[in-house]
Design an enzyme around this catalytic site. Sequence first.
Site, PDB file in Angstrom:
ATOM      1  N   TYR A  55      30.382  46.973  38.830  1.00  0.00           N
ATOM      2  CA  TYR A  55      29.967  45.899  38.066  1.00  0.00           C
ATOM      3  C   TYR A  55      28.924  46.494  37.359  1.00  0.00           C
ATOM      4  O   TYR A  55      27.848  46.529  37.571  1.00  0.00           O
ATOM      5  CB  TYR A  55      29.406  44.761  38.699  1.00  0.00           C
ATOM      6  N   HIS A 123      36.743  48.204  47.925  1.00  0.00           N
ATOM      7  CA  HIS A 123      36.978  47.468  46.534  1.00  0.00           C
ATOM      8  C   HIS A 123      38.294  47.276  46.333  1.00  0.00           C
ATOM      9  O   HIS A 123      39.004  46.364  45.999  1.00  0.00           O
ATOM     10  CB  HIS A 123      36.310  47.965  45.478  1.00  0.00           C
ATOM     11  N   SER A 202      37.092  34.657  42.475  1.00  0.00           N
ATOM     12  CA  SER A 202      37.672  33.729  41.169  1.00  0.00           C
ATOM     13  C   SER A 202      38.199  32.431  41.706  1.00  0.00           C
ATOM     14  O   SER A 202      39.520  32.077  41.497  1.00  0.00           O
ATOM     15  CB  SER A 202      38.644  34.600  40.433  1.00  0.00           C
ATOM     16  N   PRO A 203      37.663  31.687  42.601  1.00  0.00           N
ATOM     17  CA  PRO A 203      38.228  30.255  43.048  1.00  0.00           C
ATOM     18  C   PRO A 203      38.230  29.371  41.911  1.00  0.00           C
ATOM     19  O   PRO A 203      38.974  28.424  42.233  1.00  0.00           O
ATOM     20  CB  PRO A 203      37.155  30.017  44.135  1.00  0.00           C
ATOM     21  N   LEU A 204      37.809  29.663  40.769  1.00  0.00           N
ATOM     22  CA  LEU A 204      37.885  28.767  39.862  1.00  0.00           C
ATOM     23  C   LEU A 204      38.827  29.210  38.731  1.00  0.00           C
ATOM     24  O   LEU A 204      38.714  28.745  37.574  1.00  0.00           O
ATOM     25  CB  LEU A 204      36.519  28.395  39.098  1.00  0.00           C
ATOM     26  N   ARG A 206      38.510  32.305  36.896  1.00  0.00           N
ATOM     27  CA  ARG A 206      37.729  32.641  35.812  1.00  0.00           C
ATOM     28  C   ARG A 206      37.615  31.620  34.891  1.00  0.00           C
ATOM     29  O   ARG A 206      37.368  31.928  33.754  1.00  0.00           O
ATOM     30  CB  ARG A 206      38.510  33.939  35.202  1.00  0.00           C
ATOM     31  N   GLY A 207      37.060  30.514  35.467  1.00  0.00           N
ATOM     32  CA  GLY A 207      36.856  29.328  34.439  1.00  0.00           C
ATOM     33  C   GLY A 207      37.739  28.424  33.918  1.00  0.00           C
ATOM     34  O   GLY A 207      37.582  27.313  33.552  1.00  0.00           O
ATOM     35  N   PHE A 208      39.109  28.863  34.084  1.00  0.00           N
ATOM     36  CA  PHE A 208      40.023  28.071  33.618  1.00  0.00           C
ATOM     37  C   PHE A 208      40.182  26.934  34.317  1.00  0.00           C
ATOM     38  O   PHE A 208      40.462  25.672  33.613  1.00  0.00           O
ATOM     39  CB  PHE A 208      41.447  28.928  33.755  1.00  0.00           C
ATOM     40  N   GLY A 211      38.331  23.283  33.328  1.00  0.00           N
ATOM     41  CA  GLY A 211      38.867  22.531  32.176  1.00  0.00           C
ATOM     42  C   GLY A 211      38.198  23.084  31.065  1.00  0.00           C
ATOM     43  O   GLY A 211      38.702  22.441  29.932  1.00  0.00           O
TER      44      GLY A 211
END
Length: 327
Positions: A55, A123, A202-204, A206-208, A211
Amino acid sequence: MQTRNLTPTLRVSALGLGCMGMSEFYGPRDDRAAMAVLDNALALGMTFLDTADTYGCGHNEELLGKFIKSRKPTLTLATKFGIVRQPGEYQRRLCNKPDYARQSCEASLKRLGVEHIDLFYVHRIDASTPIEETLFGLSKLVQAGKIGHIGLCEVSAETLRRAHAVHPVAAVQTEYSLWSRDAETSILPLCNALGIGFVAYSPLGRGFLTGRFQHQPLPDKADFRRSLPRFQPENMAINHTLVGMLTRLAERKGCKPSQIALAWILAQGENIVPIPGTCNLSRLNENARAQDVQLSGAEQQAIRAALSRIPIRGERYTPEGMKGINA
């Protein structure tokens, strides 16, 4: 903040913090803002921090090292090795050789400014190196006190079985969310059977799943989501159906769609720990409050029934990003 056992000897905050976006992929760096998020995460009890040597090509570990040196916090630290990249490039090669694992561990310890890493992941799986060799090498690092526990990322069930037979695997980290549920087919059931913790990155989506992209344009050109299949305009138009379902349920429960998405993951098993990432203080607080959202059995069943009818369009990654996935 509640806590959970990934294994009987590794107890962590029920929600962790993914730190990748503080260094690259989602826009320009802002170390001062990142420090503020780290400070507030610990104040909220989110003490399980996740990073990797790739990263920012070392920057993310160095950032956490500065944070640890100045704050001297009590936390659980996870990092990873195995993806080799050049600065500024997304193209990667994989290396799981034991000598490289040892070198990577020593370099991570130096950047982080610590003498011990709580959880050290492979990884991505490099098929050219037998997983037994990799795990044997990592077991030596456990014996030397360099690392506390071994983890694997995006691993297949077969490889996990082989690895676990050499040395106990404490945790598997795989993308898992309401729009990425491949793990439910084989790897999650195997983790449950073997007593292995599961860390959902990425439980969301990646922001999608928050909403935000229903009302905002696609990320700017510096954001790697622009290259991801699911974020292409023709696919987003279809994938917004899922966000619409989350939004309606959140309105009925008086919470945010992101909190529904995280609460759903938390409800799937006591050994599952999501690690949403953010560089935004309001998002951090919103995520932390997801542990207070309770989904009834009927609500979970209704969500699954809706998911069975809602199409998800697009792969998770580009072909380059799929290297080492489910290997």
